[in-house]
Design a protein around this motif. Structure first.
Motif, PDB file in Angstrom:
ATOM      1  N   THR A 187       6.074  12.456   1.140  1.00 44.95           N
ATOM      2  CA  THR A 187       6.186  10.999   1.181  1.00 44.95           C
ATOM      3  C   THR A 187       5.042  10.290   0.468  1.00 44.95           C
ATOM      4  O   THR A 187       4.969   9.069   0.499  1.00 44.95           O
ATOM      5  CB  THR A 187       6.242  10.525   2.648  1.00 44.95           C
ATOM      6  OG1 THR A 187       5.132  11.088   3.337  1.00 44.95           O
ATOM      7  CG2 THR A 187       7.522  10.946   3.310  1.00 44.95           C
ATOM      8  N   ASP A 188       4.150  11.049  -0.162  1.00 49.99           N
ATOM      9  CA  ASP A 188       3.036  10.444  -0.893  1.00 49.99           C
ATOM     10  C   ASP A 188       3.537   9.375  -1.861  1.00 49.99           C
ATOM     11  O   ASP A 188       4.478   9.598  -2.608  1.00 49.99           O
ATOM     12  CB  ASP A 188       2.309  11.506  -1.729  1.00 49.99           C
ATOM     13  CG  ASP A 188       1.296  12.271  -0.912  1.00 49.99           C
ATOM     14  OD1 ASP A 188       1.326  12.124   0.327  1.00 49.99           O
ATOM     15  OD2 ASP A 188       0.501  13.009  -1.498  1.00 49.99           O
ATOM     16  N   GLY A 189       2.877   8.238  -1.865  1.00 51.25           N
ATOM     17  CA  GLY A 189       3.213   7.213  -2.842  1.00 51.25           C
ATOM     18  C   GLY A 189       4.278   6.224  -2.366  1.00 51.25           C
ATOM     19  O   GLY A 189       4.515   5.220  -3.028  1.00 51.25           O
ATOM     20  N   LEU A 190       4.933   6.492  -1.219  1.00 49.03           N
ATOM     21  CA  LEU A 190       5.921   5.534  -0.691  1.00 49.03           C
ATOM     22  C   LEU A 190       5.205   4.274  -0.200  1.00 49.03           C
ATOM     23  O   LEU A 190       4.069   4.341   0.252  1.00 49.03           O
ATOM     24  CB  LEU A 190       6.676   6.142   0.492  1.00 49.03           C
ATOM     25  CG  LEU A 190       7.825   7.105   0.235  1.00 49.03           C
ATOM     26  CD1 LEU A 190       8.465   7.453   1.570  1.00 49.03           C
ATOM     27  CD2 LEU A 190       8.864   6.506  -0.691  1.00 49.03           C
ATOM     28  N   ARG A 191       5.897   3.126  -0.262  1.00 49.33           N
ATOM     29  CA  ARG A 191       5.310   1.882   0.224  1.00 49.33           C
ATOM     30  C   ARG A 191       6.197   1.254   1.285  1.00 49.33           C
ATOM     31  O   ARG A 191       7.417   1.420   1.253  1.00 49.33           O
ATOM     32  CB  ARG A 191       5.163   0.892  -0.930  1.00 49.33           C
ATOM     33  CG  ARG A 191       3.964   1.177  -1.799  1.00 49.33           C
ATOM     34  CD  ARG A 191       3.963   0.270  -2.989  1.00 49.33           C
ATOM     35  NE  ARG A 191       5.214   0.396  -3.734  1.00 49.33           N
ATOM     36  CZ  ARG A 191       5.449  -0.216  -4.877  1.00 49.33           C
ATOM     37  NH1 ARG A 191       4.542  -0.993  -5.396  1.00 49.33           N
ATOM     38  NH2 ARG A 191       6.596  -0.057  -5.493  1.00 49.33           N
ATOM     39  N   VAL A 192       5.547   0.489   2.164  1.00 52.43           N
ATOM     40  CA  VAL A 192       6.301  -0.304   3.134  1.00 52.43           C
ATOM     41  C   VAL A 192       7.148  -1.306   2.358  1.00 52.43           C
ATOM     42  O   VAL A 192       6.679  -1.872   1.376  1.00 52.43           O
ATOM     43  CB  VAL A 192       5.326  -1.026   4.086  1.00 52.43           C
ATOM     44  CG1 VAL A 192       6.047  -2.084   4.899  1.00 52.43           C
ATOM     45  CG2 VAL A 192       4.654  -0.012   4.999  1.00 52.43           C
ATOM     46  N   ILE A 195      11.659   0.206   4.601  1.00 55.13           N
ATOM     47  CA  ILE A 195      10.618   1.019   5.229  1.00 55.13           C
ATOM     48  C   ILE A 195       9.635   0.116   5.969  1.00 55.13           C
ATOM     49  O   ILE A 195       9.200  -0.897   5.432  1.00 55.13           O
ATOM     50  CB  ILE A 195       9.833   1.832   4.176  1.00 55.13           C
ATOM     51  CG1 ILE A 195      10.744   2.833   3.470  1.00 55.13           C
ATOM     52  CG2 ILE A 195       8.641   2.549   4.809  1.00 55.13           C
ATOM     53  CD1 ILE A 195      10.058   3.669   2.411  1.00 55.13           C
ATOM     54  N   ILE A 255       4.946   4.540   7.412  1.00 54.66           N
ATOM     55  CA  ILE A 255       4.982   5.891   6.840  1.00 54.66           C
ATOM     56  C   ILE A 255       3.864   6.699   7.462  1.00 54.66           C
ATOM     57  O   ILE A 255       2.702   6.287   7.450  1.00 54.66           O
ATOM     58  CB  ILE A 255       4.768   5.859   5.308  1.00 54.66           C
ATOM     59  CG1 ILE A 255       5.727   4.867   4.651  1.00 54.66           C
ATOM     60  CG2 ILE A 255       4.938   7.245   4.713  1.00 54.66           C
ATOM     61  CD1 ILE A 255       5.123   4.171   3.477  1.00 54.66           C
ATOM     62  N   VAL A 275       0.841  -1.187   0.000  1.00 51.01           N
ATOM     63  CA  VAL A 275       0.000   0.000   0.000  1.00 51.01           C
ATOM     64  C   VAL A 275       0.878   1.240   0.000  1.00 51.01           C
ATOM     65  O   VAL A 275       1.914   1.275   0.660  1.00 51.01           O
ATOM     66  CB  VAL A 275      -0.918  -0.001   1.241  1.00 51.01           C
ATOM     67  CG1 VAL A 275      -1.639   1.313   1.378  1.00 51.01           C
ATOM     68  CG2 VAL A 275      -1.896  -1.143   1.146  1.00 51.01           C
ATOM     69  N   TYR A 290       1.560   5.317   0.732  1.00 52.86           N
ATOM     70  CA  TYR A 290       1.113   6.414   1.582  1.00 52.86           C
ATOM     71  C   TYR A 290       0.363   7.400   0.691  1.00 52.86           C
ATOM     72  O   TYR A 290       0.838   7.778  -0.373  1.00 52.86           O
ATOM     73  CB  TYR A 290       2.319   7.075   2.243  1.00 52.86           C
ATOM     74  CG  TYR A 290       1.937   8.256   3.099  1.00 52.86           C
ATOM     75  CD1 TYR A 290       1.325   8.057   4.341  1.00 52.86           C
ATOM     76  CD2 TYR A 290       2.173   9.558   2.692  1.00 52.86           C
ATOM     77  CE1 TYR A 290       0.957   9.122   5.127  1.00 52.86           C
ATOM     78  CE2 TYR A 290       1.810  10.628   3.469  1.00 52.86           C
ATOM     79  CZ  TYR A 290       1.197  10.411   4.687  1.00 52.86           C
ATOM     80  OH  TYR A 290       0.844  11.476   5.460  1.00 52.86           O
TER      81      TYR A 290
END
Lengths: 466, 582
Positions: B55-60, B6, B9, A29, A31
């Motif tokens: 940080t929009d669009g970052l993934r774990v 990561i 977030i 998913v 952020y």
């Protein structure tokens, strides 16, 4: 905003709290990702990812979590951040607070898509605002000039006619610009009475054809209000920077927006700042308000006119205060003027346009504008002081000069501010200003140069006897 | 290279796992885009990172990398005239990469790599040098000689040094230890640059603004805060100081403020002249712009990036003035990040370490003897704007700054409403530097400078008391000397303290002119006092002096010496009295 044709349904909700939904066992998913939720009755809601962890995803649901349950609700992740489809066909249309058509005219076929959060404009690419926008209202045009690319909020109180002023400005600037300028209007938490008013006004005046409206009503989902201004600003940036249009964005009421933000923050159990608003209120408001300006070497501009209600007329309320720190001035409506039937009830004393100097003067408005404004302001401020004094000690102790200034003050309010719906050109406003100055003796005109006095002060009354 | 993944977030704070060996404040690259971040917490095998980009669009599960070094500012010739963001990325380079809107993952070298600078050595082969010694210079701008300093940890005898054109990455000297000296140097921004010794400062930072230079001066190496509610003119004040103060170098930090304001600086400064050198102001200025909609973590860093650059020029022996607008936005960035870390909050949600962070920052100001054998002196003056919520000065940022700063310039909404600018309240503001500066003023400007300043302040204080009486009983009931005092006080306020930042002459007022203006007002006051009782008060009000005083600030600055002595004589007793009485 549509859902993808194929997506995996997640049914792993662990907790639902206020507008927030918590899920586990979800991988990959992003952020800020856009989410669709379908409850057991088949109702569809949209949301956005607020936090992702290894075993936890927090989603805020824009339409509210009513009707969602742990077992029956399917959650779809779109794989992309929240975007808005954009097209020139949006002109003349009315959308709801999530960007769906509200006017029954069907979907708009998008020409392009943009993330609604926008990106910061690089300061080196900004063009310093320089062009005057004529609103037709003397208290703004002459006293607190609006400039293209500026963000100038209207601070109002409950029951004051801010919306009427906003509509008047929208109508007027479209007409003045010969329909070159378009208006993007975002209403957050407006009542259905206000809705009919806006809709009717925009339609009757013909302004609708040059406008895009996003309206979230008072009984629409609160959390949707987080989206509404961003949709409006994304639309505005598209028209301004893709299509080269001058765009005026009216956002009403930003207090409702901030309250929606507070609701999410408290549902997340974040540490509250002042009056329960989250600590990041400043940053959040700024990411909206800063989306105004002009790009060097490009046509088009985004000008913002946010309306913010001061709860209990308190100008130190956090939302008002932070707005004032971010925006480039403020127009303040006065309850006192309103009570006395003065419309528009704009109080010029605490109002301020920080960019005024860039948009006025020779070749823009008129050479005497700055000094005339200064002089009117000073005399009006002095007049209000004398009024206060008179209330205590009576008018018997007043000298000739003071009486003249009082007379000026009264005419300034009754004639200059109280212009009603009738628009004035900037020339008319300036001339009226000089006419009022003839109430006081010439030696009191300390803020205007002699050459302007000689040129503009009406001769007949220059030496008015007391 | 340490590589982890990561694990969570939440806005500008990202957690990562598997980063063994990482230290607090190390620089990391986050995610596939390689977003820049800094380690702010280490807990078990988890770390918390503040990320300087959205940080929009970052993934774990995306990678996090670090080479185990802290965030370093790049120092060397080519800083002047630049505009950087909070993490020293040159905004013009970013524009060329990503267009008008700042996209993520952009990067650029703070110093131009290809540009050649003409290096002139000042030491010879065989001479021993150590940390802080000057080995040569390049002419960075027509007015500024950029001195090349021996960096920390480098010492020995010069074996090779030669005049010539070098890029910042080519060695300009070599030592017998095998060490090479480059013009480009790196410094961790959160660590103050070392000095030999702090010294007390006895020279004022001349600002050309009467309210500061006369009433509340700050020393070169001092610190001042400018708190004020919105609309009271903080930014105009900061910009006036950046334009007119007699520092060699100005570092201007736009910290969480408006984009259009930075544009204003960028538009104006290249066209404005430094009154001392005749050079464009931009040539002595470094801009750090992290506007309110740029990432909040980089806002927190912008303050340190700015002061490190300021210290670097100080170390060359220059007087540097640093303006930070606004320190409240910096504190809010601290609060925001602290909240994301779920730290226990202190006052108003600010982290408990707010006070110590503010103190650390202001303490980097000072007049110093620099490292190096020539014992040169330099200074950093820090002027911080504060934006207290609701204009309430009792809030934590204002109060914690007050404890540290030596001058307090309190902006007043009421003055701003009456368009009295700069809207500095003369009754509540203060300067702790006055004692240290007395001798300088007496020696350099006039023996009675301090005395006259005192008289003007007393007039304003007395006015404040009288005004309370007037509000109760009206002006007419005052005695004539009191009426005169009110009218003189109005002249002091309107014709001396008020200063038009947009007027071509009045924007900058030389100290000598300030001195004469004080003299003129006091001379005229004395004349009027002498006339009290001899002629009706209405007649005194008709004296031409009142109007003349209201125009004196527009007397061109280069005519100060030719105009004022005669003008003051005219205002003084004899001639004027006779005329009126006759």
């Amino acid at each position: 905003m549509s859902t993808p044709l194929y997506a995996k349904a997640h049914r792993t909700i662990t907790e639902i709290k206020g507008p927030l939904v918590f899920l586990q066992n979800v991988s990959d998913v992003r952020y800020g990702e856009r989410v669709t939720l379908v409850d057991s009755a088949g109702h569809r809601k949209s949301g956005q990812v607020l936090e992702v962890g290894e075993d936890l995803v927090v989603v805020q649901v824009f339409e509210g979590s009513d009707g969602l349950d742990k077992k029956g609700t399917a959650v779809f992740f779109s794989g992309d951040v929240v975007k808005l489809g954009l097209s020139e066909d949006m002109l003349g249309r009315v959308f709801d607070g999530s960007g769906n058509p509200r006017d029954g005219l069907g979907d708009v076929l998008p020409e392009t898509e943009r993330p609604i959060t926008g990106s910061p404009l690089n300061p080196v690419c900004r063009q310093q605002p320089f062009e005057f926008i004529e609103t037709g209202i003397s208290a703004i045009d002459l006293m607190n000039t609006l400039v293209k690319g500026q963000k100038l909020p209207i601070f109002t109180g409950a029951g004051l006619p801010a919306n009427r002023v906003a509509v008047q400005i929208a109508r007027q600037v479209i007409r003045q610009s010969k329909e070159e300028l378009i208006v993007v209007f975002a209403g957050m938490g407006i009542t259905s009475r206000e809705y009919s008013y806006f809709y009717k006004e925009f339609q009757d005046s013909g302004a609708l054809a040059n406008s895009v409206l996003f309206l979230n009503l008072a009984d629409d989902p609160t959390i949707e209000r987080i989206l509404t201004p961003r949709l409006a600003l994304t639309t505005a940036e598209y028209f301004a920077f893709d299509k080269g249009r001058d765009v005026l964005v009216i956002l009403t009421d930003m207090l409702n927006y901030a309250n929606a933000l507070r609701e999410i923050s408290s549902a997340r159990e974040e540490i509250p700042g002042r009056r329960g608003y989250p600590g990041y209120l400043y940053t959040d408001l700024a990411t909206n308000y800063e989306r105004a300006g002009i790009i060097k070497g490009q046509k088009g501009s985004v000008t913002q006119l946010p309306i913010v209600t001061m709860p209990n007329d308190d100008i130190t309320h956090p939302v008002i205060d932070l707005t004032g720190y971010i925006t480039e001035g403020q127009i303040i409506l006065s309850r006192d003027l309103d009570r006395r039937g003065i419309y528009p009830p704009i109080n010029p004393l605490p109002s301020l346009s920080r960019l005024m100097n860039l948009g006025i003067g020779k070749g823009k408005t008129r050479e005497d504008h700055r000094q005339l404004q200064d002089q009117l302001y000073a005399l009006y401020a002095q007049g209000k002081e004398i009024e206060k004094l008179t209330a205590i000690i009576g008018s018997a102790g007043l000298g000739t000069t003071e009486r003249q200034i009082l007379r000026f003050t009264e005419r300034f309010e009754r004639e200059f501010i109280n212009q009603g719906e009738q628009p004035r050109t900037i020339q008319e406003s300036l001339n009226l200003g000089w006419e009022l100055l003839s109430e006081v003796s010439r030696s009191e005109l300390r803020r205007v140069e002699d050459k302007y006095i000689d040129q503009y002060l009406p001769k007949k009354a220059a030496a008015a006897p007391s | 290279m340490i590589i982890g993944k990561i694990s969570r977030i939440s806005g500008p704070v990202v957690n990562a796992r598997g980063m063994e060996g990482i230290k607090i404040r190390d620089l990391v690259r986050v995610g596939e885009l390689g977003l820049v971040g800094e380690v702010i917490e280490v807990k078990g095998d988890q770390i918390s990172i503040q990320v300087y980009e959205e940080t929009d669009g970052l993934r774990v599960g995306e990678p996090v990398k670090s080479d185990g070094k802290p965030f370093l500012a790049e120092l060397g010739p080519g800083l002047l005239g630049m505009i950087y963001d909070g993490i020293q990325r040159p905004l013009e380079v970013i524009r060329d990469q990503t267009g008008a809107f700042i996209a993520r993952g952009a990067s650029g070298d703070p110093l131009h790599r290809g540009k050649r600078w003409h290096f002139v050595p000042t030491v010879k082969v065989g001479e021993p040098v150590a940390h802080g010694d000057v080995i040569g210079w390049v002419q960075e701008t027509p007015a500024i000689r950029h001195k090349i300093l021996v960096p920390e940890g480098v010492a020995g005898k010069i074996v090779k040094i030669k005049e010539g054109d070098y890029t910042v990455e080519e060695p300009v000297a070599e030592l017998d230890t095998g060490q090479k000296i480059f013009m480009k140097q790196l410094w961790p921004i959160r660590r103050p640059r070392p000095i030999a010794q702090k010294i007390t400062a006895g020279v004022p930072l001349i600002t050309g603004q009467r309210i500061f230079d006369v009433f509340f001066p700050v020393t070169k190496g001092g610190s001042a805060i400018v708190p004020g509610p919105f609309g009271s003119g903080k930014t105009v004040t900061q910009q006036a100081l950046a334009k007119w103060s007699d520092a060699d170098i100005v570092v201007y930090i736009g910290c969480g403020e408006r984009g259009n304001e930075m544009t204003e600086v960028l538009t104006e400064f290249p066209h404005l002249e430094d009154p001392r050198t005749g050079q464009p102001l931009m040539n002595r200025t470094v801009l750090i712009a992290n506007t309110s909609n740029m990432p909040v973590a980089a806002r927190e860093t912008s303050i340190y990036t700015g002061i490190t650059i300021a210290e670097y020029y100080r170390d060359m022996g220059y007087d540097v003035a640093l303006m930070a607008d606004s320190t409240s936005r910096w504190a809010e960035a601290l609060r925001e990040i602290s909240g994301r870390l779920e730290e226990m909050p202190g006052e108003e949600g600010y982290p408990p370490y707010l006070a110590s962070r503010i103190a650390e920052f202001y303490e980097r100001a000072g007049r110093v003897i620099c490292l190096g054998s020539d014992k040169r002196q330099g200074s950093v003056t820090v002027i911080g704007a504060v934006s207290p919520p609701g204009g309430d000065f009792s809030e934590p940022v204002t109060q914690n700054s007050l404890r540290i700063a030596g001058a307090f310039w309190g902006l007043d909404a009421r003055l701003a409403y009456s368009r009295h600018f700069p809207a500095i309240n003369w009754l509540t503001s203060y300067s702790l530097y006055l004692d240290a500066l007395q001798d300088w003023y007496k020696r350099e400007i006039g023996p009675d400078f301090i005395q006259m300043r005192q008289e003007l302040l007393e007039i304003l204080q007395k006015e404040d008391e009288l005004k309370k009486i007037v509000q109760l009983v009206g002006r007419e009931s005052l005695s004539e000397p009191d009426k005169l005092l009110l009218d003189i006080a109005r002249t002091v306020r309107d014709d001396f303290l008020r200063q038009n930042a947009f007027h071509e002459v009045d924007a900058y007022c030389p100290l000598k002119k300030q001195y004469y203006m004080m003299q003129a007002i006091l001379a005229f006051y004395k004349t009027c006092q002498g006339l009290l009782g001899k002629i009706p008060y209405e007649e005194i009000l008709k004296l031409p002096g009142w109007e003349q005083l209201s125009k004196m600030r527009y007397v061109p600055n280069d005519q100060t010496e030719s105009y004022f002595p005669g003008f003051i004589r005219e205002l003084s007793a004899a001639s004027m009295t006779k005329e009126v009485v006759a």
